[in-house]
Write a protein that holds these residues in place. Structure first.
Motif, PDB file in Angstrom:
ATOM      1  N   HIS A 296       0.917  -1.091  -0.051  1.00 24.66           N
ATOM      2  CA  HIS A 296      -0.080   0.082   0.028  1.00 24.66           C
ATOM      3  C   HIS A 296       0.889   1.255  -0.038  1.00 24.66           C
ATOM      4  N   LEU A 297       0.813   2.302  -0.735  1.00 23.25           N
ATOM      5  CA  LEU A 297       1.305   3.326  -1.003  1.00 23.25           C
ATOM      6  C   LEU A 297       0.099   4.514  -1.079  1.00 23.25           C
ATOM      7  N   ALA A 298       0.449   5.688  -0.633  1.00 22.81           N
ATOM      8  CA  ALA A 298      -0.365   6.833  -1.001  1.00 22.81           C
ATOM      9  C   ALA A 298       0.302   7.899  -1.397  1.00 22.81           C
ATOM     10  N   GLN A 299      -0.140   8.930  -1.885  1.00 26.33           N
ATOM     11  CA  GLN A 299       0.559  10.193  -2.635  1.00 26.33           C
ATOM     12  C   GLN A 299       0.342  11.194  -1.454  1.00 26.33           C
ATOM     13  N   CYS A 300       1.372  11.914  -1.015  1.00 27.91           N
ATOM     14  CA  CYS A 300       1.181  12.889  -0.086  1.00 27.91           C
ATOM     15  C   CYS A 300       0.604  14.218  -0.761  1.00 27.91           C
ATOM     16  N   HIS A 301      -0.380  14.900  -0.098  1.00 28.00           N
ATOM     17  CA  HIS A 301      -0.937  15.958  -0.699  1.00 28.00           C
ATOM     18  C   HIS A 301       0.012  17.039  -0.637  1.00 28.00           C
ATOM     19  N   GLY A 302       1.059  17.138   0.520  1.00 28.51           N
ATOM     20  CA  GLY A 302       1.701  18.156   0.687  1.00 28.51           C
ATOM     21  C   GLY A 302       3.113  18.273  -0.414  1.00 28.51           C
ATOM     22  N   CYS A 303       3.827  17.254  -0.434  1.00 30.68           N
ATOM     23  CA  CYS A 303       5.056  17.082  -1.471  1.00 30.68           C
ATOM     24  C   CYS A 303       4.902  16.304  -2.581  1.00 30.68           C
ATOM     25  N   LEU A 304       3.671  15.830  -2.511  1.00 31.82           N
ATOM     26  CA  LEU A 304       3.216  14.978  -3.845  1.00 31.82           C
ATOM     27  C   LEU A 304       4.061  13.329  -3.966  1.00 31.82           C
ATOM     28  N   CYS A 318       2.650  12.741   4.298  1.00 35.16           N
ATOM     29  CA  CYS A 318       3.756  11.949   4.750  1.00 35.16           C
ATOM     30  C   CYS A 318       4.303  12.544   5.990  1.00 35.16           C
ATOM     31  N   LYS A 319       5.097  11.677   6.360  1.00 35.94           N
ATOM     32  CA  LYS A 319       5.964  11.896   7.830  1.00 35.94           C
ATOM     33  C   LYS A 319       6.493  13.191   7.815  1.00 35.94           C
ATOM     34  N   ASP A 320       7.230  13.769   6.705  1.00 37.17           N
ATOM     35  CA  ASP A 320       7.919  15.059   6.666  1.00 37.17           C
ATOM     36  C   ASP A 320       6.899  16.037   6.469  1.00 37.17           C
ATOM     37  N   CYS A 321       5.674  16.005   6.014  1.00 38.68           N
ATOM     38  CA  CYS A 321       4.931  17.199   6.035  1.00 38.68           C
ATOM     39  C   CYS A 321       3.976  17.474   6.913  1.00 38.68           C
ATOM     40  N   LEU A 322       3.634  16.060   7.577  1.00 35.45           N
ATOM     41  CA  LEU A 322       2.364  16.206   8.544  1.00 35.45           C
ATOM     42  C   LEU A 322       2.623  17.208   9.714  1.00 35.45           C
ATOM     43  N   PRO A 323       3.924  17.241  10.452  1.00 31.84           N
ATOM     44  CA  PRO A 323       4.519  17.954  11.438  1.00 31.84           C
ATOM     45  C   PRO A 323       4.361  19.540  11.002  1.00 31.84           C
ATOM     46  N   ALA A 324       4.623  19.994   9.869  1.00 32.50           N
ATOM     47  CA  ALA A 324       4.547  21.264   9.126  1.00 32.50           C
ATOM     48  C   ALA A 324       3.193  21.759   9.228  1.00 32.50           C
ATOM     49  N   ARG A 325       2.444  20.827   8.640  1.00 35.44           N
ATOM     50  CA  ARG A 325       1.191  21.150   8.732  1.00 35.44           C
ATOM     51  C   ARG A 325       0.445  21.412  10.061  1.00 35.44           C
ATOM     52  N   LEU A 326       0.797  20.637  11.046  1.00 41.06           N
ATOM     53  CA  LEU A 326       0.266  20.663  12.398  1.00 41.06           C
ATOM     54  C   LEU A 326       0.746  22.089  12.942  1.00 41.06           C
ATOM     55  N   GLU A 327       2.043  22.359  12.669  1.00 41.73           N
ATOM     56  CA  GLU A 327       2.520  23.890  13.190  1.00 41.73           C
ATOM     57  C   GLU A 327       1.556  24.822  12.923  1.00 41.73           C
ATOM     58  N   LYS A 328       0.962  24.870  11.791  1.00 42.37           N
ATOM     59  CA  LYS A 328       0.006  26.001  11.393  1.00 42.37           C
ATOM     60  C   LYS A 328      -0.979  26.237  12.027  1.00 42.37           C
ATOM     61  N   PHE A 329      -1.524  25.232  12.721  1.00 42.94           N
ATOM     62  CA  PHE A 329      -2.575  25.298  13.524  1.00 42.94           C
ATOM     63  C   PHE A 329      -2.484  25.724  15.019  1.00 42.94           C
TER      64      PHE A 329
END
Ligand SMILES: [Zn+2]
Ligand SMILES: [Zn+2]
Ligand SMILES: [Zn+2]
Length: 329
Positions: A296-304, A318-329
């Motif tokens: 199973h693989l998915a495409q990250c909506h942040g970095c593609l 993905c693991k890299d984009c998730l923390p960056a997105r959480l910081e914004k909230f």
């Protein structure tokens, strides 16, 4: 007055004019192909003529079938076709790939994927030959040629013989039997090589894929980012990325989408959705650099990039984009 050059060959007599109708002409080319390949280890010259004659045969025979449907289908743009120009041979004809598509769509002829691919590759080789010589390795040419020979022999039987008058059909049929025997000789060489390989590949079946060049299941990937090569035809790629790109080009409908960055090794060498390994029936995601296969693989909506989603994950990051997105909230 300069002396006239002596003629190399006597001028053809009216009785010996070249008058080969397309099917007989195509069969004659096939016979030449089989002769050039049937003794194994063909010389570069034999390979060259095998490719040229096989392509000539394919064009003649595919177009002979199109012409049974309607003469205008042989013309590149049937809508603008003119009968008198067609009869004078003064027209651009459709490509081999175009002919195959028309046979499928208009004439209802079945052309299996493997044969269609081999025909397309053969036509590329012929073009390459005319521009800068043939660079394809001998075993690749033999294997592809054997596939196309098989296909065309079957095609003549099923699609062309029924439309020929009885006497002509039996003459062609006799020729086909003789060519069939030569083709079996060629396939014996290929089978022997494939059997030798099977033992060698036993431990790497899970990262052995079909070679985009020769069509044998002998391309061993997952040996790091450098130099994957086909154990059958010995075609080598400088980098796993190039091998993955070549594979995606041949085996997936959208080569750009099928080639992605691997979540494990970060090389741009992951073939998504379309990789099939030796002895497997289903397709999977496989990295040509590290050799890891993913269910199973998915495409990250942040970095593609592609990433391995955790169960029930619905953030599409993905693991890299998730923390960056959480910081914004
Ligand atoms: Zn190969
Ligand atoms: Zn990888
Ligand atoms: Zn990401």
């Amino acid at each position: 007055m300069p002396e006239k050059m002596p003629k190399q060959e006597p001028a053809p007599q009216p009785t010996s004019e070249v008058n080969y109708p397309p099917v007989e002409n195509g069969v004659d080319y096939l016979d030449s192909v089989a002769d050039h390949l049937r003794f194994g280890q063909p010389s570069p010259r034999n390979l060259k003529y095998a490719v040229l004659h096989l392509q000539a045969a394919a064009e003649l025979l595919l177009k002979a079938r199109l012409q049974q449907e309607h003469w205008s289908l042989v013309v590149k743009d049937p809508g603008a076709a003119k009968r008198d120009r067609f009869e004078a041979g003064d027209f651009d004809s459709c490509t081999t790939t175009g002919a195959i598509a028309r046979l499928k769509d208009i004439a209802g002829v079945t052309v299996d994927d493997k044969s269609a691919k081999s025909l397309a590759i053969l036509s590329k080789w012929r073009n390459a030959l005319q521009h800068y010589g043939l660079k394809a390795p001998a075993p690749a040419v033999e294997t592809r040629a054997a596939q196309v020979l098989d296909f065309l022999l079957e095609f003549i039987h099923g699609e062309l013989l029924p439309a020929l008058p009885g006497a002509k059909a039996s003459a062609v049929e006799e020729d086909l039997v003789a060519i069939g025997m030569k083709v079996r000789q060629i396939k014996t060489f290929i089978d022997t090589r494939q059997k030798r390989l099977d033992a060698e590949l036993r431990d790497v079946t899970n990262r052995t894929v079909e070679c985009p060049f020769c069509g044998s299941f002998a391309l061993v990937v997952g040996q790091g980012p450098l130099s994957p090569s086909c154990r059958f035809c010995h075609t080598a790629w400088n980098e796993a990325t190039f091998a993955a790109a070549a594979y995606a080009e041949v085996f997936s409908p959208d080569a750009e989408a099928a080639l992605q960055t691997c979540p494990t090794c970060s090389n741009l060498a992951l073939v998504v959705d379309w990789a099939r390994v030796l002895h497997a029936t289903e397709l999977k995601h496989l990295c040509f650099a590290c050799g890891e296969a993913f269910d199973h693989l998915a495409q990250c909506h942040g970095c593609l990039d592609m990433y391995v989603p955790s169960p029930n994950e619905d953030v599409h990051l993905c693991k890299d984009c998730l923390p960056a997105r959480l910081e914004k909230f």
